[in-house]
Design a protein around this motif. Sequence first.
Motif, PDB file in Angstrom:
ATOM      1  N   LYS A  69       7.989   3.948 -11.748  1.00  0.00           N
ATOM      2  CA  LYS A  69       7.848   2.674 -10.866  1.00  0.00           C
ATOM      3  C   LYS A  69       6.422   2.470  -9.884  1.00  0.00           C
ATOM      4  O   LYS A  69       5.233   1.039 -10.881  1.00  0.00           O
ATOM      5  CB  LYS A  69       8.583   2.584  -8.918  1.00  0.00           C
ATOM      6  CG  LYS A  69       8.678   1.372  -8.782  1.00  0.00           C
ATOM      7  CD  LYS A  69       9.000   1.193  -7.109  1.00  0.00           C
ATOM      8  CE  LYS A  69       9.067   0.401  -6.079  1.00  0.00           C
ATOM      9  NZ  LYS A  69       9.706   0.296  -5.022  1.00  0.00           N
ATOM     10  N   GLU A  70       5.845   3.662 -10.019  1.00  0.00           N
ATOM     11  CA  GLU A  70       3.754   3.514  -9.981  1.00  0.00           C
ATOM     12  C   GLU A  70       3.155   2.942 -11.023  1.00  0.00           C
ATOM     13  O   GLU A  70       2.333   2.504 -11.017  1.00  0.00           O
ATOM     14  CB  GLU A  70       3.848   5.093  -9.262  1.00  0.00           C
ATOM     15  CG  GLU A  70       4.445   5.135  -7.747  1.00  0.00           C
ATOM     16  CD  GLU A  70       6.068   5.518  -7.735  1.00  0.00           C
ATOM     17  OE1 GLU A  70       6.553   5.866  -8.375  1.00  0.00           O
ATOM     18  OE2 GLU A  70       6.760   5.332  -6.573  1.00  0.00           O
ATOM     19  N   THR A  91      -1.296  -7.614  -5.562  1.00  0.00           N
ATOM     20  CA  THR A  91      -1.043  -6.058  -5.843  1.00  0.00           C
ATOM     21  C   THR A  91       0.455  -6.387  -5.137  1.00  0.00           C
ATOM     22  O   THR A  91       1.563  -6.135  -5.167  1.00  0.00           O
ATOM     23  CB  THR A  91      -2.020  -5.469  -5.042  1.00  0.00           C
ATOM     24  OG1 THR A  91      -2.831  -5.576  -5.428  1.00  0.00           O
ATOM     25  CG2 THR A  91      -1.314  -4.679  -4.440  1.00  0.00           C
ATOM     26  N   ALA A 116       8.342  -4.940  -8.284  1.00  0.00           N
ATOM     27  CA  ALA A 116       8.778  -3.753  -8.354  1.00  0.00           C
ATOM     28  C   ALA A 116      10.191  -3.336  -7.396  1.00  0.00           C
ATOM     29  O   ALA A 116      11.415  -2.559  -8.296  1.00  0.00           O
ATOM     30  CB  ALA A 116       7.377  -2.838  -8.723  1.00  0.00           C
ATOM     31  N   ILE A 125       3.980  -0.626 -11.619  1.00  0.00           N
ATOM     32  CA  ILE A 125       2.499  -1.145 -10.733  1.00  0.00           C
ATOM     33  C   ILE A 125       1.401  -1.050 -11.736  1.00  0.00           C
ATOM     34  O   ILE A 125       0.574  -2.473 -11.895  1.00  0.00           O
ATOM     35  CB  ILE A 125       3.024  -0.625  -9.588  1.00  0.00           C
ATOM     36  CG1 ILE A 125       4.540  -1.896  -9.303  1.00  0.00           C
ATOM     37  CG2 ILE A 125       2.367  -1.248  -8.628  1.00  0.00           C
ATOM     38  CD1 ILE A 125       4.914  -1.062  -7.735  1.00  0.00           C
ATOM     39  N   VAL A 157       3.221  -8.361  -7.825  1.00  0.00           N
ATOM     40  CA  VAL A 157       3.551  -7.201  -8.146  1.00  0.00           C
ATOM     41  C   VAL A 157       4.518  -5.878  -7.845  1.00  0.00           C
ATOM     42  O   VAL A 157       5.479  -5.530  -8.357  1.00  0.00           O
ATOM     43  CB  VAL A 157       2.649  -6.612  -9.379  1.00  0.00           C
ATOM     44  CG1 VAL A 157       3.190  -5.463 -10.283  1.00  0.00           C
ATOM     45  CG2 VAL A 157       2.142  -7.495  -9.901  1.00  0.00           C
ATOM     46  N   THR A 158       4.161  -5.754  -6.645  1.00  0.00           N
ATOM     47  CA  THR A 158       4.656  -4.493  -5.475  1.00  0.00           C
ATOM     48  C   THR A 158       6.869  -5.262  -5.455  1.00  0.00           C
ATOM     49  O   THR A 158       6.981  -4.368  -4.999  1.00  0.00           O
ATOM     50  CB  THR A 158       4.071  -4.260  -4.593  1.00  0.00           C
ATOM     51  OG1 THR A 158       2.966  -3.591  -4.581  1.00  0.00           O
ATOM     52  CG2 THR A 158       5.382  -2.696  -4.017  1.00  0.00           C
TER      53      THR A 158
END
Length: 491
Positions: free
Chosen positions: A208-209, A94, A101, A212, A97-98
């Motif tokens: 973006k969300e 998490t 992004a 992700i 990946v965030t």
Amino acid sequence: MKNVLITHASSTDLVIDGEAMLGLSVATFSKTVVSAIDELSTVHGHTTNRVVGAVSGALRRELGKRVLKAEGLISASMSGAIMDKDEAKIKMLTEKVTAVADWIEALYEEYKPHADILGGLSSYEVEFHPFQRRQARSYTVDNELDAEEHEEYTFDESEDYMDDMASLWLEEQSLIADMSQAELRTQKVNATQAMDSEPQYEIYNITKEEWIEERLYRKEDEWFKAAAYGAWDAIQNTLDRAKADPVYPLVVETIGELSEKKLGAATKILRKAIDLEIRVERLESRKEYIYDQIHKMDNTSEELTIAAMSNSVRDDEITELQTELRDAYKVSNFLNRYAKEFEKWLSLVELEVPHRVYSSYVAFDPVQFLVDQMIKKAGYMGERVSPRSMAKFQKDALKLLGNPTTIESFVIEDGESAGLELWGIHFTRGEHEELKKAATEIGKVRAIKFRHDELAARELKLDKIVKSAAMRNKKPTSPFELEAITKKFLF
């Protein structure tokens, strides 16, 4: 002075250097694009929209390359963590990946002013989307039209400006008058042909969300599929770390320079890792043999002076062997450490031809050499060699060599060994222990061939001696016989 953005231009072609524009400030970028438009319209007759379209396309591709690189690296890292069963890295998914992004979002935000400038210079809106989804194209045919949706549809000129530019160019070049009606008529195309010729995927802009979330819920096989691009960067990173290692100069001294090409360097390390393991084992065996000889001499020799002199020589051999072993262990540990990494990353890349996991090289045809030995043995045993036997011999020879994937010959074209023919024995599959066993057997075959060559050289030398002796092959005279000696010297 030629514009830095223009790589190639003619009345029909226009190639823009996307890499060059990434380093330009907004002010410099605007001046450079305006200059390019002026130059291309004056010299080659390109319209403003045509130039802006080419520049925006090149900039979009360069940004896309960086996104692909970042995403590929996170995919490769995740795939590597899954293969290594590294729970600590998997739990970082998490966070990583965030972070990617956020980086992608910042990247596109930095070049938004560039897109605004391009939009202001053209008659259509220029917009770069940082987060996109590539989805397989669906060919489901729906013949029912929704009247309401059809009425609300508005034509998007930004998607069709290239067609307008093509028409304008045809008109400017007066080509329409020269084209036949058959060329202008819309061609009937088979539906299947149309599907095959079109891209098999569509690209959608997403948030973006969503970007992700799609990566957080990927399955293992999806991570592995997405890792191919990043795996090459991981290989390069591993090579850079290997070359910066303090042991690397000793490695080069032992196995030679690594290739500049990623695949060549990685496969050489895989091959040499096995060779050095075998070399360490041979040196250890040699050291144990010498120690045994020293102990036997100490325990059995009655001549202590001779024993001391003999063991003194052996002590020197032990000292030399220990130095060799120390260096061999350093190189072997280095190669094994990086070989494991390369093996992992190479399993993720996409290659038309499988990469070699081990190769060995000999200066003779190994299969023919082994077959010749089998034929000799059959002759000694009084057995007849039939065509079926020959086929079996070849199969047995390959088995003795570890059943390699390919055996190919080549001639060295340059260097001190120019003109020398070698045979490469290559494996594209096999577990480490299997490959190590095959390498050991190939080493034995190489040693046997060396001994055969040595015997052949001795035989040739002996033949020359015999031929030389034949020139003076006279029967000894009687004074040299025992009876003659007795009569001559008895008094």
